[in-house]
Design a protein around this motif. Sequence first.
Motif, PDB file in Angstrom:
ATOM      1  N   SER A 233      50.942  32.638  34.183  1.00 10.51           N
ATOM      2  CA  SER A 233      52.396  33.002  34.056  1.00 10.51           C
ATOM      3  C   SER A 233      53.194  32.183  32.719  1.00 10.51           C
ATOM      4  N   ASP A 234      53.108  31.001  32.921  1.00 14.79           N
ATOM      5  CA  ASP A 234      53.530  30.110  31.626  1.00 14.79           C
ATOM      6  C   ASP A 234      52.944  30.596  30.434  1.00 14.79           C
ATOM      7  N   ALA A 235      51.687  30.756  30.409  1.00 17.53           N
ATOM      8  CA  ALA A 235      51.056  31.051  29.003  1.00 17.53           C
ATOM      9  C   ALA A 235      51.600  32.203  28.387  1.00 17.53           C
ATOM     10  N   ALA A 236      51.846  33.054  29.420  1.00 15.68           N
ATOM     11  CA  ALA A 236      52.244  34.690  28.804  1.00 15.68           C
ATOM     12  C   ALA A 236      53.587  34.592  28.338  1.00 15.68           C
ATOM     13  N   ARG A 237      54.443  33.482  28.626  1.00 19.52           N
ATOM     14  CA  ARG A 237      55.650  33.310  28.048  1.00 19.52           C
ATOM     15  C   ARG A 237      55.542  32.684  26.565  1.00 19.52           C
ATOM     16  N   ARG A 238      54.663  31.708  26.636  1.00 21.69           N
ATOM     17  CA  ARG A 238      54.716  30.813  25.406  1.00 21.69           C
ATOM     18  C   ARG A 238      53.714  31.066  24.409  1.00 21.69           C
ATOM     19  N   PHE A 239      52.796  31.935  24.662  1.00 19.82           N
ATOM     20  CA  PHE A 239      51.795  32.598  23.633  1.00 19.82           C
ATOM     21  C   PHE A 239      51.708  33.970  23.418  1.00 19.82           C
ATOM     22  N   ASP A 240      50.929  34.334  22.274  1.00 23.80           N
ATOM     23  CA  ASP A 240      50.844  36.060  22.082  1.00 23.80           C
ATOM     24  C   ASP A 240      49.919  36.666  22.754  1.00 23.80           C
ATOM     25  N   MET A 241      49.055  35.879  23.138  1.00 22.36           N
ATOM     26  CA  MET A 241      47.750  36.349  23.794  1.00 22.36           C
ATOM     27  C   MET A 241      47.227  35.270  25.005  1.00 22.36           C
ATOM     28  N   VAL A 242      46.543  35.804  26.005  1.00 21.43           N
ATOM     29  CA  VAL A 242      46.048  34.973  27.137  1.00 21.43           C
ATOM     30  C   VAL A 242      44.675  35.435  27.283  1.00 21.43           C
ATOM     31  N   ILE A 243      43.577  34.452  27.184  1.00 29.32           N
ATOM     32  CA  ILE A 243      42.456  35.055  27.858  1.00 29.32           C
ATOM     33  C   ILE A 243      42.063  33.976  28.824  1.00 29.32           C
ATOM     34  N   VAL A 244      41.759  34.550  30.141  1.00 36.12           N
ATOM     35  CA  VAL A 244      41.195  33.990  31.177  1.00 36.12           C
ATOM     36  C   VAL A 244      39.715  33.948  31.303  1.00 36.12           C
ATOM     37  N   ASN A 245      38.908  32.908  31.496  1.00 33.28           N
ATOM     38  CA  ASN A 245      37.642  33.266  31.403  1.00 33.28           C
ATOM     39  C   ASN A 245      36.985  32.964  32.851  1.00 33.28           C
ATOM     40  N   ALA A 246      35.941  33.926  33.107  1.00 33.83           N
ATOM     41  CA  ALA A 246      35.212  33.906  34.510  1.00 33.83           C
ATOM     42  C   ALA A 246      36.443  34.404  35.256  1.00 33.83           C
ATOM     43  N   GLY A 247      35.861  34.492  36.568  1.00 32.74           N
ATOM     44  CA  GLY A 247      36.771  34.939  37.586  1.00 32.74           C
ATOM     45  C   GLY A 247      37.323  36.482  37.344  1.00 32.74           C
ATOM     46  N   SER A 248      36.324  37.100  36.632  1.00 32.52           N
ATOM     47  CA  SER A 248      36.739  38.412  36.177  1.00 32.52           C
ATOM     48  C   SER A 248      35.804  39.513  36.953  1.00 32.52           C
ATOM     49  N   SER A 249      34.837  38.816  37.463  1.00 28.87           N
ATOM     50  CA  SER A 249      33.887  39.810  38.297  1.00 28.87           C
ATOM     51  C   SER A 249      34.163  39.994  39.864  1.00 28.87           C
ATOM     52  N   ALA A 250      33.251  40.366  40.659  1.00 31.48           N
ATOM     53  CA  ALA A 250      33.673  40.610  41.863  1.00 31.48           C
ATOM     54  C   ALA A 250      33.010  39.756  42.789  1.00 31.48           C
ATOM     55  N   GLY A 251      32.761  38.423  42.319  1.00 32.19           N
ATOM     56  CA  GLY A 251      32.558  37.358  43.185  1.00 32.19           C
ATOM     57  C   GLY A 251      33.501  36.890  44.192  1.00 32.19           C
ATOM     58  N   THR A 252      33.135  35.907  44.982  1.00 38.98           N
ATOM     59  CA  THR A 252      34.301  35.876  46.286  1.00 38.98           C
ATOM     60  C   THR A 252      35.220  35.003  45.835  1.00 38.98           C
ATOM     61  N   GLU A 253      35.057  34.168  44.802  1.00 37.74           N
ATOM     62  CA  GLU A 253      35.963  33.283  44.386  1.00 37.74           C
ATOM     63  C   GLU A 253      36.740  33.705  42.931  1.00 37.74           C
ATOM     64  N   ASP A 254      36.578  35.128  42.695  1.00 40.79           N
ATOM     65  CA  ASP A 254      37.352  35.557  41.620  1.00 40.79           C
ATOM     66  C   ASP A 254      38.774  36.250  41.863  1.00 40.79           C
ATOM     67  N   TYR A 255      39.623  35.207  41.214  1.00 43.49           N
ATOM     68  CA  TYR A 255      40.978  35.444  41.575  1.00 43.49           C
ATOM     69  C   TYR A 255      41.768  36.163  40.616  1.00 43.49           C
ATOM     70  N   THR A 256      41.225  36.057  39.511  1.00 38.67           N
ATOM     71  CA  THR A 256      42.003  36.684  38.077  1.00 38.67           C
ATOM     72  C   THR A 256      42.731  37.894  38.529  1.00 38.67           C
ATOM     73  N   VAL A 257      41.821  38.821  38.852  1.00 34.49           N
ATOM     74  CA  VAL A 257      42.315  40.283  38.820  1.00 34.49           C
ATOM     75  C   VAL A 257      43.471  40.363  39.841  1.00 34.49           C
ATOM     76  N   HIS A 258      43.444  39.382  41.147  1.00 33.76           N
ATOM     77  CA  HIS A 258      44.622  39.425  41.911  1.00 33.76           C
ATOM     78  C   HIS A 258      45.973  38.721  41.500  1.00 33.76           C
ATOM     79  N   VAL A 259      45.613  37.646  40.635  1.00 31.86           N
ATOM     80  CA  VAL A 259      46.673  36.914  39.886  1.00 31.86           C
ATOM     81  C   VAL A 259      47.361  38.116  39.020  1.00 31.86           C
ATOM     82  N   LEU A 260      46.646  38.634  38.190  1.00 31.81           N
ATOM     83  CA  LEU A 260      47.208  39.296  37.094  1.00 31.81           C
ATOM     84  C   LEU A 260      47.893  40.501  37.763  1.00 31.81           C
ATOM     85  N   ARG A 261      47.405  41.243  38.688  1.00 28.33           N
ATOM     86  CA  ARG A 261      48.072  42.107  39.324  1.00 28.33           C
ATOM     87  C   ARG A 261      49.350  41.800  40.045  1.00 28.33           C
ATOM     88  N   GLU A 262      49.538  40.581  40.524  1.00 25.47           N
ATOM     89  CA  GLU A 262      50.771  39.957  40.845  1.00 25.47           C
ATOM     90  C   GLU A 262      51.617  39.714  39.688  1.00 25.47           C
TER      91      GLU A 262
END
Lengths: 635, 635
Positions: A233-262
């Motif tokens: 959330s902070d980076a999306a204010r300060r930067f032009d683009m954000v890359i989050v690495n890993a956490g994009s698959s369907a593993g049990t600890e993959d929060y990224t998609v939930h974070v981005l939806r929120e």
Amino acid sequence: MEKKRNLYLKTMPVEEAREKYFDRIRDIIEIKRETVDVIKSLGRVTGRAVFARYSSPLFNASAMDGIAVKAEDTRGASETEPLILREDQYAVVDTGDPVKNPFDAVIMAEDIVETHEGVRITASAAPWQHIRPIGEDIVAGEMILPGSHRIRAIDIGVLLSAGITQIEVVKKPEVAIFPTGSEIIEPDGHIEEGSIIESNSRMFENMINQLGGVGHRFPPLKDDYDLILEKVSDAARRFDMVIVNAGSSAGTEDYTVHVLRELGEVIVHGVAVKPGKPVILAVVNDKPVIGLPGYPVSAYIGFENFAAPLLQMMGRRRESINETLEAHISKRLVSSLKHKEYVRVKVGRVGDKFVAAPLARGAGAAMSLVRADGFCVIDQNSEGIEAGEKAVIELYRDRREIENTAVIIGSHDLILDIIADMMPERYPGMFVSSTHVGSMGGLMSLKRGEAHMAPIHLLDEETGEYNIPYVKRLFQEPTVLIKGVGRLQGIMVKKGNPLDIKSIEKLADGRVRYVNRQRGAGTRVLFDYRLRKLGISPEDIRGYEREMTTHMAVAAAVASDSADAGMGILSAANAMDLDFIEIASEEYDFAVPERFLELSQVKAFIEIIKSDEFKKRLEEMGGYDTEGSGSIKRG
Amino acid sequence: MEKKRNLYLKTMPVEEAREKYFDRIRDIIEIKRETVDVIKSLGRVTGRAVFARYSSPLFNASAMDGIAVKAEDTRGASETEPLILREDQYAVVDTGDPVKNPFDAVIMAEDIVETHEGVRITASAAPWQHIRPIGEDIVAGEMILPGSHRIRAIDIGVLLSAGITQIEVVKKPEVAIFPTGSEIIEPDGHIEEGSIIESNSRMFENMINQLGGVGHRFPPLKDDYDLILEKVSDAARRFDMVIVNAGSSAGTEDYTVHVLRELGEVIVHGVAVKPGKPVILAVVNDKPVIGLPGYPVSAYIGFENFAAPLLQMMGRRRESINETLEAHISKRLVSSLKHKEYVRVKVGRVGDKFVAAPLARGAGAAMSLVRADGFCVIDQNSEGIEAGEKAVIELYRDRREIENTAVIIGSHDLILDIIADMMPERYPGMFVSSTHVGSMGGLMSLKRGEAHMAPIHLLDEETGEYNIPYVKRLFQEPTVLIKGVGRLQGIMVKKGNPLDIKSIEKLADGRVRYVNRQRGAGTRVLFDYRLRKLGISPEDIRGYEREMTTHMAVAAAVASDSADAGMGILSAANAMDLDFIEIASEEYDFAVPERFLELSQVKAFIEIIKSDEFKKRLEEMGGYDTEGSGSIKRG
């Protein structure tokens, strides 16, 4: 948090995903600009078109080592009747030295003999021989680089020559990179079973830098929903683009998609590509946020498919590639067996072939390096290349750019610079290239299949009509006119009109130093037509034989007092702060074979000259009538 | 000083001038090296080969999200007779998680049903299924990058994964640039008639930086003999190369050539090229000093012809180019209609065609990105590509490098890494690429025209002879053997040999966990031959079905205790600090069609394995006999 699996049900084809995402991004990204020193601008992308501050050469310069003379002092010299020039009749000059008034010609060192009486010459000198006129290479006010152009080393040389030391460029996109995962450690960290050394983020960082962005790599984040949410959330204010690495698959600890939806909107989750399926394309705070898979190969492919083209779009930058291609040479190139020759060429794709048009061959023509797309190298053992023959071109411009370029060959007008500037700005990835050979030269190029369009302003003496009669007469293949502009032609004279020139008749008084345009130029056709109508012989015009190839070069000659008058268009007179005596209103249109009207670069060209912005910019320059610009005229 | 002209009488063809000058320079330049952080090494050139510090994965890792199980616990499970695994019989794992003893297989999440009694499975698991064994991607001690390799973003990722955080690279050549001429001024200087804005030096500076050097641009020097002499003399001590701009032609104030003659040796003055004739190629204080002409186009061409290739030679760097080419796919690629697929390929030029060999397709195989030369992209609408069909390859390695690469496909040995390291060091611009498919696989590739050479060690059971009988039997076209090395084959076991393994018989005791090589590997042929001779059935060897494709991968499995024993060569055992029970001495040679013996990269290959340095490095590794290495064996 409970372990839960996050199965995505369907995946989207790569192209569809990219299109969907980029359509969304295009509306929200903002091209930022900044000013940098030209000497530090290598690889940067011009934010706007750049115009020359000074001409080059800055003065009439000797093109040879030798002596500067008055041409009229040399009249009558020959092998049998040599002439001796006294010390006050010449000045020793080296290549590049100024040739000052009253001298108006240079004789090469090889052609003179020094005697105790003076310098002996055995041939007369033609006025302006071996002189590089002011502005021969670059004319002050002329466009040097269009916008969205990636700056090369040669461009830096020419910018400095033209007096430009600072330049507005597109700001580099700043990209935040977050590695995530509780199991990942830094490369120099403590290793235990289950540890994975984090390396993708460093790969991304370097790929971003290579693509003209600035990568900011953050330390790895633990698999903690709130922590990831806060950081992204902070980076999306300060930067032009954000890359989050890993956490994009369907593993049990993959929060990224939930974070981005929120935090924002997930446009795509999962693409049909292998490896590299688990990709998230999202928008947070109007910034692109991309989730990439953790496996290195998937990460690389995901980056190349989505982050790389997005960065290029944001930075207006394309990768530059040096390659060679085969092109048809548009005019005969004669070369001596004494040396290998490097001829600069402009390359265009017209129909199904590449065509290479040779540019000025002089060593001083630095702008020819900038205008050229590459070199045609003629071997020392070759006497040259015939027109239409194929030759290998060493490109130093991207082949894809060449393929998306509208090739314009014909008469010169300042509006071509404006179109060249607007094209990549409004239609990213598309370009205009224009070569100035006069109206008739343009029509001949069009006939030979070397150009998409030929700008012309040719008055038909019989009908009094502009352009259409020429097109009808010359073309078998269906060819139409794109209506360009109406413009004012006249005599350009120094500010205040010191010689009180009010008409063409005055130019024949034997005192006015005239500077002419080359044969085949519409302005020359008009001038010759008026002379004939007035019964004035070209011999009565002093300087009739002195030819320049553009309006701006004529204007520069007048402005620098190497001539008193020349024909040209009002906008050129305005650009050089000259006075202007109106002679005629003429139609400047673009001849185009009908089959090219379907090309996307020609369509874009038409849209531009129809646009309000184009009309507004022409109004500012003055002397143009834009009614009906962009409409199609058939015979 | 009196004005005098400095006419050069004859000019030399470009290629001759370059050859003459570079021959002189080659003897005096010294490749300097320095150590930099890997994360800052993009675009730098490796100073020496780089070997992995850690394996990747660092442990046996799950390749799927699912559960880790003992394969033997799952025996008998089927749709009709499902099995329930109790909580102590499995562990939930995500992709990348370690699979710890005693678990030796993974079942995918999709294939299990959670019940209140435990997890229900409906199929048995094969040992080691869905597990990425330790070192699958990178094995500690393995060569990651050869010397003289330009580091890409993907290389940085892999270096970090392998535990390398610092790297020795070739030092960037430092180049002094002196603009000269009394008439030249700085771009922001005061302009008067005769002034020429200095811009070439900035163009050079940027070209040098782009080519991987460091340009140091000095302020313009006046035309003063002693001043130029002092500055150039000083720079030739402090920098690796010096460029003097302008003052290289025959003008009256052109001192450069005189200065360089006084300070050192002028090798070439004047080349047959247009534009750009007045070039001076000199040596001062054992450093190259180049005088370039003042006209911008001549300056550019002179730089490109002489300074640019010299810089690349000094920096061991070639320009990288992204392009595409058409290549024949060496093995059938099946792909699903569900996704677009990126298959990494190694590309070689063999005979008159390019051949692309697909590499490992797993997403975790980061080394495959490094080993690959590009991608073959299989469209989502395509079911794949047949062997021998042409496909477009997106290269990310220079095409010229590919054309100068010896393509080796066959059996694996550590000496291939050493040859790959030595090749570009001793023969700049030449490379070795090796793919490991076992001896028989290599011979098949050779037959299909995909490789220049196939390293093999195949024992003919009938004659007891190595290699020659196979070549005779399989090839119609004249094919010979380049004698490689003699080497020791044996059983690799953990340090101290805790299971007291002394012979192959012991491997059949049902307790020893064996790890095998793939079918077609010479080591597998040897193992199977010995088993048959001993009357041992493969079923009696626990782990016979577990196949690895290299000696190092087998050694890594033993070292990490995921197996107790495996067959391999002494050097692999030594590299992994394992004990070794000698079984046989064998001949490892290179099969090569006779017509390839004339290729420069094959000649260079032979020279390398004949060299003393090669023999010395093998001695250090131990287990090799190099008598006669490099000689040609005919049947």
